[in-house]
Each structure stands twice: as C-alpha cells, then as structure tokens.
Enzyme design. Structure first.
Site, PDB file in Angstrom:
ATOM      1  N   ARG A 184       0.101  13.793   5.938  1.00 52.63           N
ATOM      2  CA  ARG A 184      -1.084  13.184   5.215  1.00 52.63           C
ATOM      3  C   ARG A 184      -0.527  11.804   4.748  1.00 52.63           C
ATOM      4  NH1 ARG A 184      -5.505  12.635   2.845  1.00 52.63           N
ATOM      5  NH2 ARG A 184      -5.378  11.647   0.727  1.00 52.63           N
ATOM      6  N   CYS A 217      -3.178   4.521  -4.738  1.00 52.31           N
ATOM      7  CA  CYS A 217      -3.262   4.729  -6.008  1.00 52.31           C
ATOM      8  C   CYS A 217      -3.133   4.758  -7.387  1.00 52.31           C
ATOM      9  CB  CYS A 217      -4.870   5.457  -5.845  1.00 52.31           C
ATOM     10  SG  CYS A 217      -6.202   5.972  -6.957  1.00 52.31           S
ATOM     11  N   CYS A 244     -11.610   9.114  -9.031  1.00 52.84           N
ATOM     12  CA  CYS A 244     -11.048   9.210  -8.078  1.00 52.84           C
ATOM     13  C   CYS A 244     -10.925  10.231  -7.918  1.00 52.84           C
ATOM     14  CB  CYS A 244     -10.399   8.287  -6.998  1.00 52.84           C
ATOM     15  SG  CYS A 244      -9.082   8.027  -7.273  1.00 52.84           S
ATOM     16  N   GLN A 284      -5.151  15.088  -4.734  1.00 48.99           N
ATOM     17  CA  GLN A 284      -5.084  15.260  -3.056  1.00 48.99           C
ATOM     18  C   GLN A 284      -3.333  14.660  -3.116  1.00 48.99           C
ATOM     19  OE1 GLN A 284      -7.835  12.026  -1.153  1.00 48.99           O
ATOM     20  NE2 GLN A 284      -8.354  14.546   0.058  1.00 48.99           N
ATOM     21  N   GLU A 311      -4.483  -0.006  -1.617  1.00 43.50           N
ATOM     22  CA  GLU A 311      -5.291   0.332  -2.663  1.00 43.50           C
ATOM     23  C   GLU A 311      -6.483  -0.034  -2.586  1.00 43.50           C
ATOM     24  OE1 GLU A 311      -5.910   1.837  -6.853  1.00 43.50           O
ATOM     25  OE2 GLU A 311      -3.158   0.753  -5.933  1.00 43.50           O
ATOM     26  N   ASP A 339     -15.017  -0.550   4.103  1.00 38.75           N
ATOM     27  CA  ASP A 339     -13.288  -0.249   4.383  1.00 38.75           C
ATOM     28  C   ASP A 339     -12.658  -0.713   4.539  1.00 38.75           C
ATOM     29  OD1 ASP A 339     -11.043   1.496   4.466  1.00 38.75           O
ATOM     30  OD2 ASP A 339     -12.729   3.543   4.675  1.00 38.75           O
ATOM     31  N   ARG A 351      -9.157  -0.459   4.561  1.00 41.23           N
ATOM     32  CA  ARG A 351      -8.044  -0.194   5.408  1.00 41.23           C
ATOM     33  C   ARG A 351      -7.690  -0.016   7.092  1.00 41.23           C
ATOM     34  NH1 ARG A 351      -8.492   5.897   2.408  1.00 41.23           N
ATOM     35  NH2 ARG A 351     -10.417   5.141   3.581  1.00 41.23           N
TER      36      ARG A 351
END
Length: 385
Positions: free
Chosen positions: A219, A224, A235, A240, A262, A296, A298
């Site tokens: 994962r 967060c 969210c 998850q 984050e 995004d 990331r």
C-alpha cells in the site's frame, strides 16, 4: 538491521549545490528572500505565503530600483482569466500590501488582473523552491542582475540545482531507525523510518513476515492528518489505511509505505486552503489548480527508492488508482496485480470520491455516481466587492 545505501557526497558534508538548496529552503520557510542565479541573470525572490507588510516593505527597499513582479503559475493565471503557457509575472501595484497579495494568489473572488508578462527562465526554479518549502507557488520577484550589491547578504542558489533537488533528495534516502510496534487487533508490525537530506521521515510499516520471493502486498499511502488521525469524513484516507492494515494481516504480511505527501503533495496548510475552496463549490482537483498547483503534486520516486532499500521489487498494489501501477512499473518495480480498497461512502466524502472516479480515473466500483459533467466549466474570477 536493514542495509541501506546513500549517495556518495561530493564534499565532507555533501554536494555544495545540494546544501545551497537546503539553506534556501530554510530561508523560504522563515519568510526571508533568496537570490536565484542562472545564465540568464539573477533574481531576488520572496514567497507570498507568510509575507508580512514589514517584509514587503523591506523587500521593496532591498530590490530598488528594480520593478517587483508577482510570479504565479500558468494554472493560477488561467484561473484568473489570463492566457499563460508558463509562469506569469504581474507588475506589483504601488498600493499592494501583504493581505491583497495573498488574496491574489489564493482567492476565487479576486479581481481579474489586466495583463501579465512571461516571468523568465528563473521563475520555474522559484516556483519549484516554493513548492519544496510547501508554500503557495507564488512569489515576489525582481531582476537584480544589475544591482547585485543590494542583495549581497542574501542566500544564493543556482536555478539548475533547485530543479535537480527532488532527485538528489531521493538519492540521499537512508534508514534512520527501526523497531517492532505491536498494533491494535493483534497486528504485528515493524516500523522502518527513512530520512532524506532535508529531514523528511517517510515510513515503511512492515506487517507480519512478507514473503519477498512472491509479489508482496503493498500500500502506498500519502499521509493524511485529518483522515488518518482524526477520522475526517471529507476523504476516505483513514478508512483505506485501516483497511489495508487488516488486509495485510490477513495476507500473512505486506508493506505500507507511509509517505509525507499530505493533500496530494500540497502540504497541510495548502490542503486546508484547498478545502476552503471546495466549500465554495470547487472539486478537489480544481481547488488544487486554482491555488496554482497541479491537480496532483505527488512524486513516487521516494517510494521506489524505499522499496529498493527494502529489497522488494515485485508487488501486488493495494489501490483504487491505476496511475500508481504505471508510476511503479515505469520505475522498474514489477506490479503483479491490483487489490482494491473500498472504504465507506458518506454524505461528506461522496463529492470528493466522485471527482476522483470521474476525473482522475480511480476505480471506485462501490460508488454510485450521480450524473455530472466529466469536464466541468472552469470557475471564473469575479470582481471583489
């Protein structure tokens, strides 16, 4: 103990150019300006995020007689109704103060500027530095090539070094510490803490005893605070995370990479700004671009490096986001399958999940999507009252 490697330093304390960027980041986080040097010249830059009226006045005096410009990203410029293919510079009004500048770069209701100029080759480096410091990607900038004496006390950094810094920080990644941490419901875990050159501490949570001869359940989880720690209903992040821990325990072992990204890479303060824009009607992707970010931000290069250090190159990825499979595959990680993670849908997160499914391609088969446009009309800026 897990063996790790790090980049060979060019000097006793690391590459000089790398160290200069680290110091420039410290200056930005403290609300102080730096000078960015390139072949095209030198610019003094100061982040608008965190600016005070006294800092603004001092920066004006420091850069005089050079003209000050507000530099914004192309996405923020387009949100304000300006055509832009790259960073844009707006002439700073004489009567501007810190509050009006922050409104210009973070407010939907701000008055549309009249024009903008190409901000030059150093602007992209300045914006990257602001993003690395987790500030809004908006700055005051002045060409000080002809006035170098004025800025002699400021930290100087090369534009090329700024643009190469993310890669250099990933290469510097090393294991800092590790320990067994028993979790609730009898889950056995080992926490491996990684540290990079700027003090980041992404974590590998190794559940059970994963078999590295077979594809390891994995994962990738972006931190967060609101969802993971406080149970936010906006969210599905916390749901998850807890679901992945349970699944990995059932599988007999696996890994969670808990990444310091984050708010899709914006940082916590900018995530709250994006939430405020969502409250005014934008979805999660448009709120990010309204602030001047990509939808995004990331970068999963750090996750790939963590997996390499852990000796894990074949995985089954726990995600609803097919793009993560592509990112890992392109980086040389063999992805042998996808395991969906569907958390509960509620009235507070349905709009967020719908945007992820319809606009970002997330596979959310548990979500009943109400008919909406896949390409909503952009929010246009309206004059302030």
């Amino acid at each position: 103990m897990i063996e790790s490697t790090s980049v060979t330093p060019a000097g006793p304390f690391g590459p000089v150019a790398h160290i200069a960027v680290e110091r420039a980041l410290a200056e930005f986080r403290s609300g102080r300006p730096v000078v960015i040097d390139s072949r095209s010249g030198s610019v003094a830059v100061l982040p608008i995020d965190g600016m005070t009226d006294s800092h603004l006045a001092a920066f004006r005096q420091l850069c005089a007689p050079a003209q000050l410009h507000v530099v914004i990203t192309a996405s923020r410029a387009r949100a304000l109704g300006l055509d832009a293919a790259g960073p844009l510079g707006l002439a700073l009004p004489e009567n501007a103060n810190a509050a009006t500048l922050l409104s210009l770069v973070a407010d939907v209701r701000v008055r549309r500027p009249t024009d903008g100029l190409n901000a030059g080759t150093n602007a992209a480096s300045a914006i990257e530095l602001a993003k690395l410091a987790q500030r809004l990607p908006a700055l005051l900038m002045a060409d000080v090539t002809a006035h170098a004496a004025n800025t002699g006390t400021l930290m100087r950094v090369g534009a090329d070094a700024v643009m190469q810094f993310r890669r250099m920080a990933i290469d510097s990644l090393a294991v800092a510490a590790e320990a067994d941490v028993p979790l609730s419901d009898g889950v056995s875990a080992r926490f491996v803490i990684f540290r990079d050159a700027i003090g980041g501490s992404s974590t590998a949570v190794i559940v059970g005893e994963p078999d590295k001869e077979s594809p390891v359940p994995l994962r990738l989880h972006s931190a967060c605070l609101t969802g993971d720690v406080f149970g936010s209903r906006r969210c599905d992040c916390g749901d998850q995370l807890r679901l992945s821990l349970s699944r990995l325990d059932d599988e007999g072992g696996g890994i969670i990479l808990y990444l310091e990204q984050e708010g899709r890479g914006l940082g916590l303060a900018n995530k709250m700004r994006a939430y405020k824009l969502q409250d005014s009607g934008l979805d999660t992707l448009d709120a990010n671009t309204m602030l001047g970010f990509d939808d995004d931000e990331r970068d999963y290069g750090i996750a790939v490096r963590m997996l390499q250090i852990l000796g894990c190159t074949r995985v089954k990825l726990m995600t609803n986001n097919p793009a993560k499979l592509d990112w890992l595959t392109k980086a040389g990680i063999e992805v042998c399958g996808r395991i969906p993670l569907h958390g509960p849908v509620n009235a507070d997160n349905r709009r967020y999940l719908t945007a992820k499914a319809m606009r970002a391609g997330h596979k959310l088969d548990n979500l009943t999507i109400e008919p909406v446009s896949a390409t909503p009309e952009p929010v246009s800026a309206t004059p302030a009252e």
